[in-house]
Enzyme design. Sequence first.
Site, PDB file in Angstrom:
ATOM      1  N   HIS A 222     -37.849  11.951 -77.497  1.00 51.64           N
ATOM      2  CA  HIS A 222     -38.940  12.165 -76.520  1.00 51.64           C
ATOM      3  C   HIS A 222     -38.757  13.572 -75.937  1.00 51.64           C
ATOM      4  CE1 HIS A 222     -42.115  11.159 -73.810  1.00 51.64           C
ATOM      5  NE2 HIS A 222     -41.528  10.278 -73.033  1.00 51.64           N
ATOM      6  N   HIS A 261     -44.975  13.165 -84.589  1.00 51.00           N
ATOM      7  CA  HIS A 261     -45.474  12.530 -83.368  1.00 51.00           C
ATOM      8  C   HIS A 261     -45.969  11.133 -83.696  1.00 51.00           C
ATOM      9  CE1 HIS A 261     -47.720  11.866 -79.648  1.00 51.00           C
ATOM     10  NE2 HIS A 261     -46.907  12.781 -79.144  1.00 51.00           N
ATOM     11  N   ASP A 312     -42.912  20.344 -78.137  1.00 51.72           N
ATOM     12  CA  ASP A 312     -41.541  20.730 -77.800  1.00 51.72           C
ATOM     13  C   ASP A 312     -41.011  21.875 -78.670  1.00 51.72           C
ATOM     14  OD1 ASP A 312     -40.948  19.032 -75.626  1.00 51.72           O
ATOM     15  OD2 ASP A 312     -40.797  17.334 -76.995  1.00 51.72           O
TER      16      ASP A 312
HETATM   17  C1  SDX Z   1     -42.684  13.883 -77.173  1.00 54.88           C
HETATM   18  O1  SDX Z   1     -45.466   9.798 -77.347  1.00 54.88           O
HETATM   19  C2  SDX Z   1     -45.741  10.886 -76.704  1.00 54.88           C
HETATM   20  O2  SDX Z   1     -46.861  11.132 -76.306  1.00 54.88           O
HETATM   21  C3  SDX Z   1     -44.553  11.828 -76.495  1.00 54.88           C
HETATM   22  C4  SDX Z   1     -44.871  13.260 -76.055  1.00 54.88           C
HETATM   23  C5  SDX Z   1     -45.393  13.279 -74.597  1.00 54.88           C
HETATM   24  O3  SDX Z   1     -46.080  14.239 -74.259  1.00 54.88           O
HETATM   25  O4  SDX Z   1     -45.034  12.382 -73.836  1.00 54.88           O
HETATM   26  O5  SDX Z   1     -45.841  13.859 -76.910  1.00 54.88           O
HETATM   27  C6  SDX Z   1     -43.610  14.151 -76.017  1.00 54.88           C
HETATM   28  O6  SDX Z   1     -41.846  13.012 -77.044  1.00 54.88           O
HETATM   29  C7  SDX Z   1     -42.862  14.615 -78.494  1.00 54.88           C
HETATM   30  C8  SDX Z   1     -41.931  14.099 -79.614  1.00 54.88           C
HETATM   31  C9  SDX Z   1     -40.571  14.793 -79.500  1.00 54.88           C
HETATM   32  N1  SDX Z   1     -39.610  14.241 -80.484  1.00 54.88           N
HETATM   33  C10 SDX Z   1     -39.157  14.952 -81.529  1.00 54.88           C
HETATM   34  O7  SDX Z   1     -39.583  16.069 -81.800  1.00 54.88           O
HETATM   35  C11 SDX Z   1     -38.081  14.278 -82.319  1.00 54.88           C
HETATM   36  C12 SDX Z   1     -38.332  14.403 -83.804  1.00 54.88           C
HETATM   37  N2  SDX Z   1     -39.476  13.597 -84.159  1.00 54.88           N
HETATM   38  C13 SDX Z   1     -39.331  12.314 -84.640  1.00 54.88           C
HETATM   39  O8  SDX Z   1     -38.122  11.695 -84.694  1.00 54.88           O
HETATM   40  C14 SDX Z   1     -40.569  11.458 -84.738  1.00 54.88           C
HETATM   41  O9  SDX Z   1     -41.583  12.182 -85.331  1.00 54.88           O
HETATM   42  C15 SDX Z   1     -41.067  10.795 -83.430  1.00 54.88           C
HETATM   43  C16 SDX Z   1     -39.926  10.119 -82.693  1.00 54.88           C
HETATM   44  C17 SDX Z   1     -41.705  11.822 -82.525  1.00 54.88           C
HETATM   45  C18 SDX Z   1     -42.119   9.753 -83.811  1.00 54.88           C
HETATM   46  O10 SDX Z   1     -41.493   8.726 -84.470  1.00 54.88           O
HETATM   47  P1  SDX Z   1     -42.243   7.551 -85.252  1.00 54.88           P
HETATM   48  O11 SDX Z   1     -43.665   7.481 -84.891  1.00 54.88           O
HETATM   49  O12 SDX Z   1     -41.406   6.335 -85.050  1.00 54.88           O
HETATM   50  O13 SDX Z   1     -42.183   8.041 -86.733  1.00 54.88           O
HETATM   51  P2  SDX Z   1     -41.019   7.808 -87.773  1.00 54.88           P
HETATM   52  O14 SDX Z   1     -39.724   8.278 -87.213  1.00 54.88           O
HETATM   53  O15 SDX Z   1     -41.064   6.385 -88.230  1.00 54.88           O
HETATM   54  O16 SDX Z   1     -41.420   8.781 -88.931  1.00 54.88           O
HETATM   55  C19 SDX Z   1     -42.419   8.479 -89.902  1.00 54.88           C
HETATM   56  C20 SDX Z   1     -42.098   9.274 -91.144  1.00 54.88           C
HETATM   57  C21 SDX Z   1     -40.674   9.001 -91.651  1.00 54.88           C
HETATM   58  O17 SDX Z   1     -40.689   9.239 -93.031  1.00 54.88           O
HETATM   59  P3  SDX Z   1     -40.590   8.017 -94.066  1.00 54.88           P
HETATM   60  O18 SDX Z   1     -39.317   7.311 -93.737  1.00 54.88           O
HETATM   61  O19 SDX Z   1     -41.818   7.176 -93.813  1.00 54.88           O
HETATM   62  O20 SDX Z   1     -40.571   8.721 -95.417  1.00 54.88           O
HETATM   63  O21 SDX Z   1     -42.132  10.679 -90.884  1.00 54.88           O
HETATM   64  C22 SDX Z   1     -40.841  11.231 -91.013  1.00 54.88           C
HETATM   65  C23 SDX Z   1     -39.855  10.057 -90.957  1.00 54.88           C
HETATM   66  O22 SDX Z   1     -38.694  10.316 -91.616  1.00 54.88           O
HETATM   67  N3  SDX Z   1     -40.596  12.085 -89.859  1.00 54.88           N
HETATM   68  C24 SDX Z   1     -39.724  13.087 -89.808  1.00 54.88           C
HETATM   69  C25 SDX Z   1     -39.840  13.614 -88.540  1.00 54.88           C
HETATM   70  N4  SDX Z   1     -40.766  12.945 -87.852  1.00 54.88           N
HETATM   71  C26 SDX Z   1     -41.233  12.007 -88.667  1.00 54.88           C
HETATM   72  N5  SDX Z   1     -38.873  13.558 -90.710  1.00 54.88           N
HETATM   73  C27 SDX Z   1     -38.101  14.597 -90.335  1.00 54.88           C
HETATM   74  N6  SDX Z   1     -38.160  15.152 -89.117  1.00 54.88           N
HETATM   75  C28 SDX Z   1     -39.019  14.683 -88.208  1.00 54.88           C
HETATM   76  N7  SDX Z   1     -39.081  15.227 -87.002  1.00 54.88           N
END
Ligand code: SDX
Length: 375
Positions: A222, A261, A312
């Site tokens: 997050h 996201h 971010d």
């Molecule tokens: C914020 O929700 C909000 O509104 C939050 C926010 C706000 O203003 O409040 O917008 C602020 O929290 C932004 C997010 C910050 N977090 C990060 O940057 C951390 C890195 N990102 C991720 O871990 C991820 O994208 C999330 C946590 C943000 C979202 O997670 P999900 O929806 O549970 O998605 P997932 O982890 O299940 O990913 C889906 C697919 C996967 O691939 P497959 O297994 O299906 O092949 O996408 C890939 C993931 O591996 N993936 C990533 C990735 N994000 C998604 N792969 C590598 N790096 C990433 N960052």
Amino acid sequence: MSSTAEELYRPGLEGIIAGETSVSTVEQDDLAYRGYTIEDLSKHASFEEVAYLLLYDDLPTQSQLDGFVAQINAHRELPGPVVDTLRAIPQNVNGMDMLRTAVSMLGHFDPIAGEGHDQDVERAIHVLAAVPTMIATRLRLGAGQDPVSPKPGLSHAGQFLYQAFGSEPTALHEKVLDLTLTLYAEHEYNASAFAARVCTSTLSDFYSAIVSGIGTLKGPLHGGANEAAMEMISRFGSGPEAEAWAHHAIANKEKIMGFGHRVYKNGDHRARILEPYTRQLGEAKGEQFRVDVYDAIKDTMWNEKKIYPNVDYPCGLAYFFMDLPIDVYTPLFVASRVTGWAAHIIEQRSNNRLIRPRSRYVGPAIRPYKPVSER
Ligand code: SDX
């Protein structure tokens, strides 16, 4: 599962409507606070106007805005025991842990009497004004310097930079901080707003709900991602070096911080709005190689995974170019998001029902109890 619960389960509550809100809409190609698009707000409004919009449901007139700013200014100084607490917390403690404790402490010196909608708005202003002073005070103490008192007449963003650095900021730094505060202010049922609403739904107090939000925002999935993204960018000295690492990290299925996201799959509007300013700051700082690193990781993520950066990613680098230590990036997210949390707390209270979902049980079947001597 009992017959009173509908079997509707999605891990992480993905795509589940968990409540109603009139605070903001977050859709694929649409982000708006109370009906005003983020494009319009980021172009035309100050963070103070945005904060007013979130707390009072509409944009202020000039006299309403003047009154609001005066109220914020009246709450900037911290109660003495809160400053003592900031001195007492060891310097190696994470900035979000410091803030969690300091906001909790602030709650013990709540100057607002009674409960109700207007009192919650006042408490929101109290916290909104105090958080930047907490972050700046902590920065000063960490550098062995005395805290700087607020200087009347500065914007909310300018005030923080003045209190942190002891001198008035450049127009560009003030503009970019103001913009990031606007972009970070609110985002519907994100994890920390949801945590604040869950806490509120039990009829707990305002400060407890804000502290729930802080603890939830801290994690790198997050708000903690702005620090984690910058730590990643700072490891590389050139674009090609970063690109080689990114290929390797993606091949190893590592999470790249600042990308992806839960809601946005076509990109995060806020990242697109902020990115040109991050580039401008890089130019002003004369550190193009960091922008090259930023681009190399971003391009590799796009080419290999078709995943966009979230807010971010450009924010971490923007704050870095403004000479802010990495440890304050997520606390600055709090400085902004307290407005969104407060709006959700107020909305939750206005039409409250305990938030208490069900779980799907996956543990052992009912089994006979054995006394300790027989186990
Ligand atoms: C914020 O929700 C909000 O509104 C939050 C926010 C706000 O203003 O409040 O917008 C602020 O929290 C932004 C997010 C910050 N977090 C990060 O940057 C951390 C890195 N990102 C991720 O871990 C991820 O994208 C999330 C946590 C943000 C979202 O997670 P999900 O929806 O549970 O998605 P997932 O982890 O299940 O990913 C889906 C697919 C996967 O691939 P497959 O297994 O299906 O092949 O996408 C890939 C993931 O591996 N993936 C990533 C990735 N994000 C998604 N792969 C590598 N790096 C990433 N960052």
